[in-house]
Design a protein around this motif. Structure first.
Motif, PDB file in Angstrom:
ATOM      1  N   ASN A  84      -8.032   2.706   4.048  1.00 52.82           N
ATOM      2  CA  ASN A  84      -9.230   2.440   3.245  1.00 52.82           C
ATOM      3  C   ASN A  84      -8.904   1.836   1.883  1.00 52.82           C
ATOM      4  N   ALA A  85      -7.732   1.215   1.785  1.00 51.57           N
ATOM      5  CA  ALA A  85      -7.392   0.485   0.564  1.00 51.57           C
ATOM      6  C   ALA A  85      -8.144  -0.845   0.581  1.00 51.57           C
ATOM      7  N   VAL A  86      -9.240  -0.907  -0.156  1.00 53.53           N
ATOM      8  CA  VAL A  86     -10.071  -2.110  -0.135  1.00 53.53           C
ATOM      9  C   VAL A  86      -9.612  -3.139  -1.171  1.00 53.53           C
ATOM     10  N   GLU A  87      -8.785  -2.707  -2.107  1.00 55.51           N
ATOM     11  CA  GLU A  87      -8.228  -3.640  -3.097  1.00 55.51           C
ATOM     12  C   GLU A  87      -6.828  -3.168  -3.463  1.00 55.51           C
ATOM     13  N   VAL A  88      -5.875  -4.088  -3.419  1.00 54.84           N
ATOM     14  CA  VAL A  88      -4.489  -3.781  -3.762  1.00 54.84           C
ATOM     15  C   VAL A  88      -4.077  -4.662  -4.932  1.00 54.84           C
ATOM     16  N   ARG A  89      -3.594  -4.040  -5.978  1.00 55.65           N
ATOM     17  CA  ARG A  89      -3.150  -4.775  -7.167  1.00 55.65           C
ATOM     18  C   ARG A  89      -1.662  -4.550  -7.366  1.00 55.65           C
ATOM     19  N   VAL A  90      -0.975  -5.649  -7.618  1.00 60.84           N
ATOM     20  CA  VAL A  90       0.462  -5.588  -7.889  1.00 60.84           C
ATOM     21  C   VAL A  90       0.670  -6.085  -9.310  1.00 60.84           C
ATOM     22  N   PRO A  91       0.990  -5.198 -10.243  1.00 58.28           N
ATOM     23  CA  PRO A  91       1.161  -5.646 -11.630  1.00 58.28           C
ATOM     24  C   PRO A  91       2.365  -6.564 -11.758  1.00 58.28           C
ATOM     25  N   LEU A  92       2.160  -7.702 -12.371  1.00 55.77           N
ATOM     26  CA  LEU A  92       3.246  -8.647 -12.620  1.00 55.77           C
ATOM     27  C   LEU A  92       3.847  -8.396 -13.990  1.00 55.77           C
ATOM     28  N   ALA A  93       5.116  -8.666 -14.091  1.00 56.40           N
ATOM     29  CA  ALA A  93       5.761  -8.573 -15.399  1.00 56.40           C
ATOM     30  C   ALA A  93       5.187  -9.626 -16.329  1.00 56.40           C
ATOM     31  N   GLU A  94       5.215  -9.358 -17.612  1.00 54.13           N
ATOM     32  CA  GLU A  94       4.705 -10.314 -18.592  1.00 54.13           C
ATOM     33  C   GLU A  94       5.521 -11.598 -18.517  1.00 54.13           C
ATOM     34  N   THR A  95       4.829 -12.716 -18.389  1.00 56.26           N
ATOM     35  CA  THR A  95       5.517 -13.997 -18.254  1.00 56.26           C
ATOM     36  C   THR A  95       6.292 -14.326 -19.513  1.00 56.26           C
ATOM     37  N   LYS A  96       7.550 -14.680 -19.327  1.00 57.61           N
ATOM     38  CA  LYS A  96       8.382 -15.032 -20.469  1.00 57.61           C
ATOM     39  C   LYS A  96       8.005 -16.409 -20.982  1.00 57.61           C
ATOM     40  N   GLU A 100       5.598  -1.737  -7.137  1.00 59.87           N
ATOM     41  CA  GLU A 100       6.726  -2.340  -6.417  1.00 59.87           C
ATOM     42  C   GLU A 100       6.873  -3.777  -6.897  1.00 59.87           C
ATOM     43  N   SER A 101       8.042  -4.335  -6.702  1.00 60.65           N
ATOM     44  CA  SER A 101       8.239  -5.744  -7.030  1.00 60.65           C
ATOM     45  C   SER A 101       7.382  -6.598  -6.110  1.00 60.65           C
ATOM     46  N   PRO A 102       6.712  -7.599  -6.636  1.00 54.72           N
ATOM     47  CA  PRO A 102       5.842  -8.437  -5.803  1.00 54.72           C
ATOM     48  C   PRO A 102       6.645  -9.125  -4.702  1.00 54.72           C
ATOM     49  N   ARG A 103       6.076  -9.166  -3.508  1.00 52.13           N
ATOM     50  CA  ARG A 103       6.701  -9.850  -2.373  1.00 52.13           C
ATOM     51  C   ARG A 103       5.636 -10.096  -1.318  1.00 52.13           C
ATOM     52  N   PRO A 104       5.840 -11.090  -0.456  1.00 53.99           N
ATOM     53  CA  PRO A 104       4.883 -11.334   0.628  1.00 53.99           C
ATOM     54  C   PRO A 104       4.784 -10.119   1.543  1.00 53.99           C
ATOM     55  N   GLY A 105       3.567  -9.802   1.956  1.00 55.62           N
ATOM     56  CA  GLY A 105       3.356  -8.698   2.879  1.00 55.62           C
ATOM     57  C   GLY A 105       3.231  -7.341   2.228  1.00 55.62           C
ATOM     58  N   LEU A 106       3.365  -7.267   0.895  1.00 55.29           N
ATOM     59  CA  LEU A 106       3.288  -5.968   0.237  1.00 55.29           C
ATOM     60  C   LEU A 106       1.895  -5.344   0.403  1.00 55.29           C
ATOM     61  N   SER A 107       0.855  -6.155   0.268  1.00 54.97           N
ATOM     62  CA  SER A 107      -0.502  -5.628   0.444  1.00 54.97           C
ATOM     63  C   SER A 107      -0.713  -5.104   1.861  1.00 54.97           C
ATOM     64  N   ASP A 108      -0.143  -5.806   2.850  1.00 52.35           N
ATOM     65  CA  ASP A 108      -0.268  -5.341   4.231  1.00 52.35           C
ATOM     66  C   ASP A 108       0.435  -3.994   4.421  1.00 52.35           C
ATOM     67  N   ASP A 109       1.590  -3.841   3.786  1.00 53.52           N
ATOM     68  CA  ASP A 109       2.310  -2.562   3.885  1.00 53.52           C
ATOM     69  C   ASP A 109       1.480  -1.422   3.294  1.00 53.52           C
ATOM     70  N   VAL A 110       0.806  -1.718   2.177  1.00 52.88           N
ATOM     71  CA  VAL A 110      -0.033  -0.693   1.554  1.00 52.88           C
ATOM     72  C   VAL A 110      -1.179  -0.309   2.486  1.00 52.88           C
ATOM     73  N   ARG A 111      -1.807  -1.300   3.110  1.00 50.66           N
ATOM     74  CA  ARG A 111      -2.955  -1.015   3.979  1.00 50.66           C
ATOM     75  C   ARG A 111      -2.543  -0.303   5.271  1.00 50.66           C
ATOM     76  N   GLU A 112      -1.285  -0.485   5.678  1.00 51.08           N
ATOM     77  CA  GLU A 112      -0.807   0.294   6.823  1.00 51.08           C
ATOM     78  C   GLU A 112      -0.708   1.775   6.467  1.00 51.08           C
ATOM     79  N   LEU A 113      -0.364   2.050   5.214  1.00 54.22           N
ATOM     80  CA  LEU A 113      -0.284   3.439   4.766  1.00 54.22           C
ATOM     81  C   LEU A 113      -1.661   4.016   4.472  1.00 54.22           C
TER      82      LEU A 113
END
Length: 379
Positions: free
Chosen positions: A323-335, A307-320
């Motif tokens: 037992n998600a002990v680590e959440v990674r959000v891949p960032l686009a390659e910096t231009k 998903e596109s990075p945004r505040p609260g995304l990790s919390d949304d994942v843990r609600e689903l």
């Protein structure tokens, strides 16, 4: 004569802050049951019983209760690994010996505990060489690090440990089962993922040729993946009894049952362990993760959310996935920047450009950044 080989318990290990004490109790009880069911004559524990040199009372209770349970019907031999505190081991050594547990915290001369002979009944005897963990710091001195090349350091370490093993092993006893119990990095070993990297660098390891070819079995600890190494005799890592890191998600955990008779080759059987949670990696959008929620059970999860990075995304994942002990959000390659200068520009402008170039613009994050700057100025 039958032996159970285990090690790398790492009691006290947490999973991103979550206790695994109940898992350790369960899997160590499973190992004790296997020892009883298979009627083993001795148990070999190849170090790293604890995850830290300063274990808490709960961890000590789990380890010592397990050792004493294992030792109720047969001798237990244990050595210290790189995660264990040899001074603490030495302090409890006399008490453990009262409970039929032989412990060696540091390398010792053969006559001072570096070699032991166990009588296991029916006139059978096991001749066991003990090699607790030896740090490279105890062999390669600081002045040598400054003036020698890295290959000289590694060769000195390997040579010294080979000499120690040669002194301890001597000639095999033809009337006994001859074993080595060691905690060490050995050439050709494959790491599981959770080992301490400073102690598993391949330049500080020893060759399999350091172990005598006329011995029945070499029981190793240090690497978390169960594996056999090519050598003149059977050389095995038993691996850790639990998946300890997300680098071990594909590893099946087990203990080794070794059967040996004087003058005959040993046979080795891996017995799979079932206790403890599995570690899994899952990948997908929030919608995909929602569909997986009913299939992951009690597994600990490393989640790569698409998903596109945004505040609260990790919390949304843990609600689903609780037992998600680590959440990674891949960032686009910096231009790369195509001009302009950073000099004289406000931090807010630079941070805004960073988010844009990362493909993750977000007004709420920028507002939080502004608050952080204000707090820093106030401080």
């Amino acid at each position: 004569m039958r032996f159970l080989h285990t090690g790398d318990w790492h009691v006290g290990k947490t999973m991103r802050g979550r206790s695994r004490a109940d898992e350790h109790r369960a899997v160590l009880a499973e190992i004790a049951d296997i020892a009883a069911d298979r009627q083993v004559d001795a148990v070999l524990v190849a170090g790293d019983l604890f995850d830290t040199a300063a274990p808490g009372p709960e961890s000590e209770e789990i380890v010592y209760e397990t050792l004493l349970r294992l030792a109720q019907e047969r001798p237990v031999v244990v050595i210290a690994g790189n995660h264990d505190n040899p001074n603490r081991f030495n302090a409890v050594k006399p008490l453990l010996e009262l409970g039929n547990v032989v412990a060696l915290p540091r390398v010792a001369q053969p006559e001072e505990g570096g070699v032991i002979d166990l009588d296991v009944g029916s006139g059978e005897r096991a001749h066991i060489v003990l090699l607790p963990f030896v740090s490279q710091r105890g062999i390669v001195r600081a002045e040598e690090l400054m003036v020698q090349d890295p290959d000289q350091h590694s060769q000195k370490y390997a040579d010294r440990l080979a000499k120690i093993l040669d002194r301890l092993c001597g000639e095999a006893d033809v009337n006994a089962v001859n074993l080595v119990l060691a905690h060490a990095m050995v050439h050709g070993g494959t790491m599981g993922g959770g080992e301490r990297s400073a102690h598993t660098v391949f330049q500080y390891s020893i060759p399999t040729s350091a172990f005598p070819s006329d011995y029945h079995y070499v029981a190793l600890g240090h690497l978390h993946r169960a594996q056999e190494l090519a050598g003149g005799c059977p050389i095995h890592y038993s691996g850790s009894p639990l998946q300890l890191d997300f680098g071990e998600t594909e590893d099946a955990k087990s203990v080794n049952i070794v059967e040996a008779t004087p003058g005959q080759p040993a046979s080795v059987e891996q017995v799979t362990l079932s206790a403890g949670r599995r570690l899994r990696r899952v990948v997908g959008s929030l919608a995909t993760l929602a569909e997986l929620a009913d299939t992951v059970g009690e597994d600990f999860l490393l989640v790569e959310v698409q998903e596109s990075p945004r505040p609260g995304l990790s919390d949304d994942v843990r609600e689903l996935l609780a037992n998600a002990v680590e959440v990674r959000v891949p960032l686009a390659e910096t231009k790369s920047e195509t001009g302009g200068t950073k000099r004289g520009r406000a931090p807010q402008e630079l941070f805004h450009d960073y988010l844009e170039n990362s493909g993750a613009p977000n007004e709420q994050v920028e507002a939080l950044f502004d608050e952080l700057l204000e707090d820093a100025d106030a401080a």
